[in-house]
Design a protein around this motif. Structure first.
Motif, PDB file in Angstrom:
ATOM      1  N   UNK A  87      35.864  42.576  19.760  1.00  0.00           N
ATOM      2  CA  UNK A  87      36.142  41.729  20.921  1.00  0.00           C
ATOM      3  C   UNK A  87      35.046  40.700  21.182  1.00  0.00           C
ATOM      4  N   UNK A  88      33.828  40.948  20.667  1.00  0.00           N
ATOM      5  CA  UNK A  88      32.742  40.013  20.916  1.00  0.00           C
ATOM      6  C   UNK A  88      31.938  40.396  22.141  1.00  0.00           C
ATOM      7  N   UNK A  89      30.684  39.921  22.157  1.00  0.00           N
ATOM      8  CA  UNK A  89      29.780  40.312  23.227  1.00  0.00           C
ATOM      9  C   UNK A  89      30.240  39.805  24.593  1.00  0.00           C
ATOM     10  N   UNK A  90      30.733  38.562  24.638  1.00  0.00           N
ATOM     11  CA  UNK A  90      31.060  37.973  25.938  1.00  0.00           C
ATOM     12  C   UNK A  90      32.114  38.798  26.670  1.00  0.00           C
ATOM     13  N   UNK A  91      33.115  39.281  25.937  1.00  0.00           N
ATOM     14  CA  UNK A  91      34.170  40.068  26.572  1.00  0.00           C
ATOM     15  C   UNK A  91      33.697  41.489  26.841  1.00  0.00           C
ATOM     16  N   UNK A  92      33.174  42.130  25.799  1.00  0.00           N
ATOM     17  CA  UNK A  92      32.828  43.552  25.904  1.00  0.00           C
ATOM     18  C   UNK A  92      31.694  43.771  26.890  1.00  0.00           C
ATOM     19  N   UNK A  93      30.659  42.911  26.833  1.00  0.00           N
ATOM     20  CA  UNK A  93      29.525  43.043  27.751  1.00  0.00           C
ATOM     21  C   UNK A  93      29.984  42.940  29.188  1.00  0.00           C
ATOM     22  N   UNK A  94      30.790  41.914  29.481  1.00  0.00           N
ATOM     23  CA  UNK A  94      31.265  41.716  30.848  1.00  0.00           C
ATOM     24  C   UNK A  94      32.115  42.899  31.295  1.00  0.00           C
ATOM     25  N   UNK A  95      32.942  43.419  30.381  1.00  0.00           N
ATOM     26  CA  UNK A  95      33.789  44.568  30.734  1.00  0.00           C
ATOM     27  C   UNK A  95      32.948  45.786  31.125  1.00  0.00           C
ATOM     28  N   UNK A  96      31.892  46.043  30.341  1.00  0.00           N
ATOM     29  CA  UNK A  96      31.050  47.211  30.623  1.00  0.00           C
ATOM     30  C   UNK A  96      30.391  47.067  31.988  1.00  0.00           C
ATOM     31  N   UNK A  97      29.793  45.914  32.248  1.00  0.00           N
ATOM     32  CA  UNK A  97      29.116  45.736  33.541  1.00  0.00           C
ATOM     33  C   UNK A  97      30.126  45.814  34.683  1.00  0.00           C
ATOM     34  N   UNK A  98      31.270  45.180  34.468  1.00  0.00           N
ATOM     35  CA  UNK A  98      32.269  45.181  35.548  1.00  0.00           C
ATOM     36  C   UNK A  98      32.700  46.608  35.884  1.00  0.00           C
ATOM     37  N   UNK A  99      33.026  47.379  34.850  1.00  0.00           N
ATOM     38  CA  UNK A  99      33.499  48.746  35.089  1.00  0.00           C
ATOM     39  C   UNK A  99      32.461  49.549  35.852  1.00  0.00           C
TER      40      UNK A  99
END
Lengths: 153, 500
Positions: free
Chosen positions: A99-111
Motif C-alpha cells: 500500500x505504500x508508506x503514505x497510506x499505511x502510516x496514516x492508517x496506523x496513526x489514525x487507528x
C-alpha cells in the motif's frame, strides 16, 4: 502484566535450558576446545540458575501476585489499546510494501488515535498531515527509501 | 589542550551546529517535560537522525538533548507531581510539597541553576579524568579488557537495581542477544534459525527503539487519554531567592556534584540512581532530615545537582574504555560503532577533536540551560497540555520509521516490535530494561576478548590473573560478584562477636 515471580523464574529456567540444548550441535575448536558454544552455554546455565533462584524467592515470599485478571482481559481497555499497537505495527510490516508508506502510516496513526479517544475527524486530519511530514522528512530530506506501494510520490 | 578547546569551539559555532544544538535543546526540554517520555527514549529516537549526520554533530546532539531532558524532568515533578524522567523521581514529592506551599518559582529556579552547575562540574571532571584514564587504558590488552567488561557487567547488576537477581537476568538476556549471528572463532551462525537478516546479529538500534520507545508507548496506553490537573505557576521571577538558597547549600552542591559524577563513571548506573543516592546522602547529613519528603529544598539542591553531573560522568568509561556508563552512553557507543569509530583510548589520539567537542558541548549545553530552561518553565503548562493520545501515536510512527531507516529493512521493524513487547513485560514485572542494552554492548567485548586471549595463550587461564593490571581488575570483579554474600558474613561476624 505483572505475574508471579515464581512463574517468571520458571520461564527463565526453561529459556536457559532451551538455549543450552540449542548449542549442543555447535562445532568445536581444534583439540576439542569449546568455541562458538562456550559463551551461550555459560549464559544459558546462568540464566537457568538465576531463574531458579528467582522462582525460589517468589515461592518463599509467597508471591502469588497475579495482577493479570486473565478472564477479564478482553474487557481491559489498556490491554486492548496495547493490542491495537501490536496489530498496527504488524499490519504495517506486512502491508506497507503493497500500500505504500503514505497510506499505511496514516492508517496506523489514525487507528491508534481513534482508539485513544481522539475525535475521528481530528484524528484523520492529524494522521494525514503528520504522516506527510514524516514522509517528507525521511523520504525527501534524509532519503530513506520508504515503500511507495501503489502511490507514485 | 587549550588549542584543542579553541578548535572545538570554532567547530561548534558554525551556524549548522548552532542550529543542531538549538533544535536538540528544544527536543530535550520537551521530552523531559512531558511525563512518559524519557531521555533514553529520546536518545533512541535521535539515533536514526544521527545516522545521517557526521560523527561530531551526532555526539553533540545527544549531549545537548540529554542534558536538557534531565533538567526538564524536574518541571512536571514540581507542577503535577509526576517526574518527567526517572531521574527526577527522587525529589518529586519534595518539589510538589513546596509548590503547594506557594514556592513553585523558587523550586524551578533552584532546579535550573543546580542542573546547570551540576552539569558543569561533571563536565570539568570528565575533561580531567578521561585523558588521564586513557593514558592508562593504552597499556591494556585483551585480558584487561575482558576483566573491565566483566566489572562493568557486575556493576550493572549490583548497583543499578533493587533486585540484583532480576537485573542479572536482564543482563543475561542482553548478552544472549549479542551472541546471535556469526560467531567470532569459527564464523558459525548462532541462533539465526535460518534467517539471513540475523546473520549479522540483532541490530542494536531497532532493539533500543523497541526497548525504550515502544515499551514506553505500551505502558502509556492505559493513561494516554487522561489529563493532569496542572498547578498554574506564573514563573515571573524564578531566580528570586535562588542565590541565597544555593549559597546556604554550597557544600551540598559540591558534594553531590562529585558524588553524581562518580556514580556516572560506574558502568550501568545512570542519572536516576545518582539522584536517589544523593537524596539519601543528603538526608543522612542534613540538619533537618525530618523535612525530607515533605518539601525540603535541600534535597532538591542535592539530587538536582547529582543527576546532571552524572550525565557527564557517564561519558568517562564510554569514551575511555567503550564501556557505557548508563543507557544513554550505551546508545552513544552504538552510534560510534555505526560511524565506524571504536570508542577506547585510541580515540583520544586519533580523533581528539571529537573528544573535545563532547567536552565543549557539555559546557555549552549547561550554560544554555539557564536561558532555555527559563523559557521552558514559561511555556511548561502548554507543554503539559499537549494531548498525549496524539503524541503517543506520533511517537509510534517515529519508532517505526526510525527502525526502518537504519538498514531499510522491515525485519528491523519486527525486531523493534518484539523488543517493545519484551521491554514492556520486563518492566511490568520489576525487571529493569537498561541492563539488556548494556549486555548487548558489552557481550561482544567480553566474548571476543576472552576468546582472543584463550586462543593467544593456548587456553592458559592463569594469564588472566598474572598480569598486574589484569590481576587488580580481576580482584575488583570478584569482590563485586561476592557482594550479595557480605551482609550474610557481616551478620555472622556480628553474632559471634556479641557476647552470648
Amino acid at each position: 502484566m505483572k505475574i508471579s515471580d515464581a512463574v517468571v523464574g520458571a520461564g527463565f529456567v526453561a529459556a536457559g535450558a532451551l538455549i543450552f540444548t540449542g548449542t549442543l550441535g555447535y562445532p568445536t575448536l581444534e583439540a576439542g576446545h569449546p568455541g562458538p558454544s562456550l559463551f551461550p552455554r555459560i549464559l544459558g546455565s546462568l540464566m537457568a540458575v538465576f531463574g531458579g533462584l528467582l522462582s525460589l524467592q517468589g515461592l518463599r515470599a509467597r508471591d502469588v501476585t497475579d495482577e493479570v485478571a486473565w478472564l477479564r482481559l478482553h474487557k481491559n481497555p489498556a490491554f486492548i489499546n496495547a493490542l491495537v499497537v501490536l496489530a498496527g505495527v504488524l499490519a504495517y510490516i506486512f502491508l506497507v510494501e503493497h500500500l505504500g508508506f503514505l497510506i499505511m502510516g496514516a492508517l496506523v496513526i489514525f487507528t491508534l488515535m481513534w482508539r485513544l479517544q481522539v475525535r475521528p475527524l481530528k484524528a484523520a486530519v492529524v494522521a494525514i498531515v503528520f504522516n506527510a511530514l514524516v514522509h517528507f522528512l525521511f523520504a525527501k530530506v534524509l532519503r530513506v527509501p520508504l515503500p511507495l506501494g501503489i502511490l507514485w510520490w | 589542550m587549550i588549542e584543542n578547546i579553541q578548535a572545538a569551539l570554532v567547530m561548534l559555532t558554525s551556524w549548522k551546529l548552532l542550529l543542531t544544538i538549538t533544535l536538540c535543546s528544544i527536543f530535550g526540554l520537551f521530552v523531559g517535560a512531558v511525563p512518559g517520555l524519557t531521555a533514553t527514549m529520546a536518545a533512541a529516537l535521535l539515533v536514526p537522525f544521527t545516522f545521517f549526520m557526521d560523527p561530531l554533530p551526532a555526539l553533540v546532539s545527544i549531549v545537548t538533548m540529554s542534558a536538557m531532558a534531565i533538567f526538564a524532568g524536574d518541571i512536571p515533578a514540581a507542577l503535577v507531581r509526576i517526574p518527567g524522567t526517572p531521574s527526577s523521581a527522587a525529589y518529586t514529592d519534595d518539589s510538589y510539597e513546596l509548590t503547594k506551599q506557594g514556592k513553585a518559582e523558587l523550586v524551578l529556579g533552584v532546579d535550573v541553576i543546580c542542573s546547570a552547575i551540576g552539569g558543569l562540574m561533571g563536565a570539568v571532571i570528565l575533561m580531567t579524568a578521561a585523558p588521564l584514564l586513557a593514558e592508562v587504558a593504552l597499556t591494556f590488552t585483551s585480558f584487561e579488557y575482558f576483566w573491565l567488561a566483566a566489572l562493568g557487567l557486575s556493576a550493572t547488576v549490583m548497583i543499578a537495581s533493587i533486585s540484583p537477581l532480576k537485573a542479572g537476568l536482564a543482563l543475561l538476556v542482553g548478552l544472549l542477544f549479542s551472541t546471535v549471528g556469526v560467531d567470532i572463532t569459527l564464523g558459525y551462525p548462532r541462533f539465526t534459525f535460518g534467517i539471513t537478516e540475523l546473520l549479522n546479529g540483532v541490530d542494536f538500534i531497532p532493539a533500543m527503539i523497541g526497548l525504550f520507545g515502544v515499551s514506553e508507548i505500551l505502558r502509556n496506553m492505559a493513561s494516554a487519554h487522561l489529563k493532569y490537573p496542572i498547578t498554574a505557576v506564573k514563573a515571573e521571577n524564578i531566580f528570586r531567592g535562588v542565590a541565597e538558597t544555593l549559597w546556604k547549600y554550597k557544600a551540598n552542591m559540591a558534594r553531590s556534584g562529585l558524588l553524581g559524577t562518580f556514580i556516572g563513571v560506574l558502568p550501568g548506573a545512570g542519572a536516576d540512581i545518582a539522584a536517589w543516592i544523593a537524596y539519601a546522602v543528603s538526608r543522612r547529613f542534613s540538619k533537618e532530615p525530618e523535612k525530607f519528603g515533605k518539601g525540603s529544598i535541600e534535597s532538591i539542591v542535592d539530587a538536582g545537582t547529582a543527576n546532571n553531573s552524572c550525565l557527564a560522568g557517564d561519558w568517562v568509561p564510554a569514551l575511555v574504555f567503550g564501556i557505557p556508563g548508563d543507557s544513554i552512553t550505551a546508545i552513544v557507543i552504538g552510534v560510534l560503532y555505526m560511524k565506524g569509530l571504536r570508542p577506547g583510548p585510541m580515540i583520544f589520539q586519533e580523533q581528539p577533536q571529537l573528544v573535545y567537542a563532547v567536552y565543549v558541548s557539555f559546557i555549552i549545553a549547561n550554560i544554555l540551560m539557564v536561558p532555555f530552561g527559563y523559557l521552558a518553565i514559561k511555556v511548561s503548562s502548554t507543554m503539559l497540555r499537549v494531548p498525549r493520545n496524539i503524541l503517543m501515536s506520533a511517537i509510534l510512527m517515529f519508532c517505526i520509521v526510525g527502525s526502518f531507516a537504519i538498514n531499510n529493512s522491515l525485519f528491523d521493524v519486527g525486531i523493534m516490535l518484539a523488543m517493545g513487547i519484551l521491554g514492556y513485560f520486563f518492566e511490568a514485572n520489576g525487571i529493569p530494561v537498561a541492563p539488556i542494552v548494556l549486555g548487548m554492548v558489552l557481550g561482544p567485548i567480553v566474548e571476543q576478548n576472552f576468546m582472543v586471549s584463550m586462543i593467544k595463550t593456548r587456553w592458559d587461564l592463569t594469564q588472566f590473573f598474572t598480569r598486574p593490571t589484569a590481576a587488580i581488575l580481576a580482584v575488583l570483579a570478584i569482590l563485586t560478584w561476592l557482594a550479595p554474600v557480605y551482609p550474610i558474613l557481616f551478620r555472622r561476624f556480628a553474632r559471634s562477636a556479641s557476647p552470648a
